[in-house]
Write an enzyme that holds these catalytic residues in place. Structure first.
Site, PDB file in Angstrom:
ATOM      1  N   LYS A 258       0.851  -1.194   0.000  1.00  0.00           N
ATOM      2  CA  LYS A 258       0.000   0.000   0.000  1.00  0.00           C
ATOM      3  C   LYS A 258       0.886   1.243   0.000  1.00  0.00           C
ATOM      4  O   LYS A 258       1.973   1.216   0.564  1.00  0.00           O
ATOM      5  CB  LYS A 258      -0.834   0.045   1.293  1.00  0.00           C
ATOM      6  CG  LYS A 258      -1.970  -0.936   1.387  1.00  0.00           C
ATOM      7  CD  LYS A 258      -2.689  -0.755   2.721  1.00  0.00           C
ATOM      8  CE  LYS A 258      -3.740  -1.811   2.954  1.00  0.00           C
ATOM      9  NZ  LYS A 258      -4.886  -1.734   2.047  1.00  0.00           N
ATOM     10  N   ARG A 333      -9.819 -11.653   3.343  1.00  0.00           N
ATOM     11  CA  ARG A 333     -10.728 -12.722   2.914  1.00  0.00           C
ATOM     12  C   ARG A 333     -10.066 -14.089   2.987  1.00  0.00           C
ATOM     13  O   ARG A 333     -10.735 -15.104   3.174  1.00  0.00           O
ATOM     14  CB  ARG A 333     -11.242 -12.411   1.498  1.00  0.00           C
ATOM     15  CG  ARG A 333     -10.165 -12.342   0.455  1.00  0.00           C
ATOM     16  CD  ARG A 333     -10.644 -11.654  -0.823  1.00  0.00           C
ATOM     17  NE  ARG A 333     -10.750 -10.209  -0.668  1.00  0.00           N
ATOM     18  CZ  ARG A 333     -11.201  -9.380  -1.615  1.00  0.00           C
ATOM     19  NH1 ARG A 333     -11.587  -9.867  -2.792  1.00  0.00           N
ATOM     20  NH2 ARG A 333     -11.261  -8.078  -1.397  1.00  0.00           N
TER      21      ARG A 333
HETATM   22  N1  BES Z   1      -7.694  -3.730   4.998  1.00  0.00           N
HETATM   23  C1  BES Z   1      -7.956  -3.411   3.652  1.00  0.00           C
HETATM   24  C2  BES Z   1      -9.282  -2.692   3.452  1.00  0.00           C
HETATM   25  C3  BES Z   1      -9.419  -1.326   4.073  1.00  0.00           C
HETATM   26  C4  BES Z   1      -9.265  -0.197   3.308  1.00  0.00           C
HETATM   27  C5  BES Z   1      -9.798  -1.181   5.385  1.00  0.00           C
HETATM   28  C6  BES Z   1      -9.441   1.065   3.877  1.00  0.00           C
HETATM   29  C7  BES Z   1      -9.961   0.058   5.955  1.00  0.00           C
HETATM   30  C8  BES Z   1      -9.797   1.195   5.200  1.00  0.00           C
HETATM   31  C9  BES Z   1      -8.013  -4.684   2.810  1.00  0.00           C
HETATM   32  O1  BES Z   1      -7.185  -5.720   3.230  1.00  0.00           O
HETATM   33  C10 BES Z   1      -7.579  -4.314   1.439  1.00  0.00           C
HETATM   34  O2  BES Z   1      -6.464  -3.892   1.296  1.00  0.00           O
HETATM   35  N2  BES Z   1      -8.474  -4.458   0.463  1.00  0.00           N
HETATM   36  C11 BES Z   1      -8.199  -4.135  -0.874  1.00  0.00           C
HETATM   37  C12 BES Z   1      -8.743  -5.237  -1.734  1.00  0.00           C
HETATM   38  C13 BES Z   1      -8.362  -5.126  -3.175  1.00  0.00           C
HETATM   39  C14 BES Z   1      -6.889  -5.383  -3.344  1.00  0.00           C
HETATM   40  C15 BES Z   1      -9.168  -6.115  -3.952  1.00  0.00           C
HETATM   41  C16 BES Z   1      -8.890  -2.809  -1.181  1.00  0.00           C
HETATM   42  O3  BES Z   1     -10.004  -2.612  -0.732  1.00  0.00           O
HETATM   43  O4  BES Z   1      -8.289  -1.989  -1.852  1.00  0.00           O
HETATM   44 ZN    ZN Z   2      -5.224  -5.567   2.448  1.00  0.00          ZN
END
Ligand code: BES
Ligand code: ZN
Ligand code: ZN
Length: 477
Positions: A258, A333
């Site tokens: 990220k 997930r």
């Molecule tokens: N923990 C994150 C989701 C998240 C984003 C929580 C903002 C709280 C605030 C999750 O693990 C994630 O990174 N999801 C990705 C999924 C994508 C790669 C399909 C996302 O939502 O960008």
């Molecule tokens: Zn994530």
């Protein structure tokens, strides 16, 4: 600091009083000096919400419910009004306060007390000058007979659960590793009376939890799989209710790293679902609810590392489903899949999972609501939705239509861990659905688990969202 909460008695001596009032004119409030009452009457008539007076020996704050009629939710208005009152009390260094209500609706008083306690929350563990910074309120008395002792302990235990939930969300990874998170669960279990079993890495390997293990590959710290159980002797339900919480103690995204600014910075909160389950287990057990409840939390951090799982890897979940990992940041997930499979062995009446799962859910709803998806009956879901409005942690339903599932088709494995560009919250839900064979509700709390600016009694930082929701649902079950 969590204030003590108790009913007042003849010996209660406080110098500060909060009076919740709807009809001040008719109020025969004994023990309030006439001149004070008179000023309050005038101020409230002029539309002042909080009429604050100090007559030299005592402090009085009259909290007007006049504006409540403008809102559709009186109890929520009461929580928010309490938050404003809390600020005043702390500004003046008030230590003990007596709350009385002239409102006929008991829930207005309950909401007020709840709002007052939740607003008093702070996270100062790492501050040197705690004493200067700490809120002053340490004792709250409720006018005798306005709430029963069981009402009072219910609020007290629930708020303690929310404090616990907020604390673990606010703790950074430098303290709260997966193993430390497990220790907090054991500790809470001992304090509240539920049983905690912590599975370590070698046991997780034996259980073939390939989702949780793969996410953990890049980490120096081992994962844990945690089972909390509250099983009262006279449980109303034959088959348990299982609560599952995402316990990613830190989410860097892994190799699909990220960006830091406004994204990774707050990912200590990625165990917000687990925190909600922990807080709810605490409140349920402390209040001895007659419901058999099990809490499952798969815990790990998600990091790049020498041995980290990579985009393109094919991993195997504990039910032998193969997953093509096309983004290591869609890790929640994968961990949840193993937990949802584990839940099958209980033949549960209902499984509710809570997870900070997708940015898509956060973008769709902001911090104001929770995205809910489900395969359970309308009746079960409407009960949870009802609870969500009771506690103002509102759920809005997203569909789990079949065609959304097709977005997860993989060329080489049973499924891939990301969908396309759109409907990210739903494709995540569809992914999880594969691992369930029981009535199930998925709650994506990505938007509301952690706040970036102050918001009334929800504060700033970890909100503990989900704790009150689950408790209210189970309390009314
Ligand atoms: N923990 C994150 C989701 C998240 C984003 C929580 C903002 C709280 C605030 C999750 O693990 C994630 O990174 N999801 C990705 C999924 C994508 C790669 C399909 C996302 O939502 O960008
Ligand atoms: Zn994530
Ligand atoms: Zn995550």
């Amino acid at each position: 600091m969590l204030p003590q909460l108790s009913a007042s008695n003849s010996k209660t001596k406080v110098k500060t009083r909060l009076i919740i009032t709807d009809k001040i004119t008719s109020a025969a409030i004994p023990s309030i000096p006439k001149p004070v009452l008179k000023v309050a009457q005038t101020e409230l008539k002029n539309g002042i919400e909080l009429s604050h007076q100090n007559n030299g020996s005592e402090r009085f704050i009259f909290c007007s419910t006049d504006n409540f009629s403008k809102s559709s939710d009186k109890v929520e208005s009461s929580r928010r009004l309490a938050s404003k009152a809390c600020r005043i009390l702390n500004k003046y260094g008030v230590d003990s306060v007596l709350v009385s209500s002239l409102a006929s609706d008991k829930n207005i008083l309950v909401g007020f007390i709840e709002g007052l306690i939740l607003s008093n929350y702070q996270f100062h563990r790492y501050k040197a000058d705690k004493r200067k910074l700490n809120n002053s309120i340490s004792k709250i008395f409720v006018e005798q007979k306005q709430l029963s002792n069981s009402d009072i302990s219910k609020i007290k235990n629930l708020c303690a659960g929310v404090y616990l939930s907020r604390d673990v969300v606010n703790e950074p990874l430098s303290y709260l590793t997966a193993e430390q998170f497990s220790k907090e669960m054991v500790k809470a279990g001992k304090a509240a009376g539920f049983k905690t079993t912590v599975f370590k890495k070698n046991q997780i390997k034996k259980m073939k939890m390939g989702g949780l293990l793969s996410v953990n590959l890049g980490s120096e710290d081992p994962p844990t799989f945690n089972v909390m159980e509250w099983k009262p002797t006279k449980a109303k339900n034959k088959k348990p209710i299982v609560l599952v919480g995402k316990g990613v103690v830190y989410d860097t995204g892994g190799l699909s790293l990220k960006p830091t600014a406004n994204s990774m910075d707050f990912m200590k909160s990625d165990m917000g679902g687990g925190a909600a389950v922990l807080g709810a287990m605490y409140a349920v057990a402390k209040n001895k609810l007659p419901i058999h409840v099990i809490g499952l939390i798969p815990a790990t951090d998600n990091r790049p590392g020498k041995n980290a799982y990579v985009p393109g890897d094919v991993i195997t979940i504990s039910d032998n489903t193969t997953v093509e990992v096309l983004n290591t940041d869609a890790e929640g997930r994968l961990c949840l899949a193993d937990a949802l499979v584990y839940a099958k062995k209980y033949k549960p009446e209902l499984v509710i999972d809570l997870a900070t799962l997708t940015g898509a859910a956060a973008r769709a709803l902001g911090p104001n609501a929770i995205a809910g998806m489900r395969t359970c009956s309308d009746k079960q879901f409407s009960k949870l939705t009802e609870a969500s409005f009771n506690v103002f942690e509102r759920i809005v339903e997203f569909p789990l239509w079949e065609d959304y599932g097709e977005m997860l088709n993989s060329d080489i494995a049973d499924v891939k861990n990301i969908g396309g560009k759109y409907a990210g919250a739903i494709t995540a839900g569809k992914f999880l659905q594969r691992f369930t064979d029981y009535p199930w509700i998925h709650l994506d709390i990505a938007g509301s688990a952690f706040l970036h600016s102050e918001n009334s009694y929800r504060g700033k930082g970890g909100t503990g969202v989900g704790t009150r929701l689950l408790f209210n649902f189970l309390d009314n079950y």
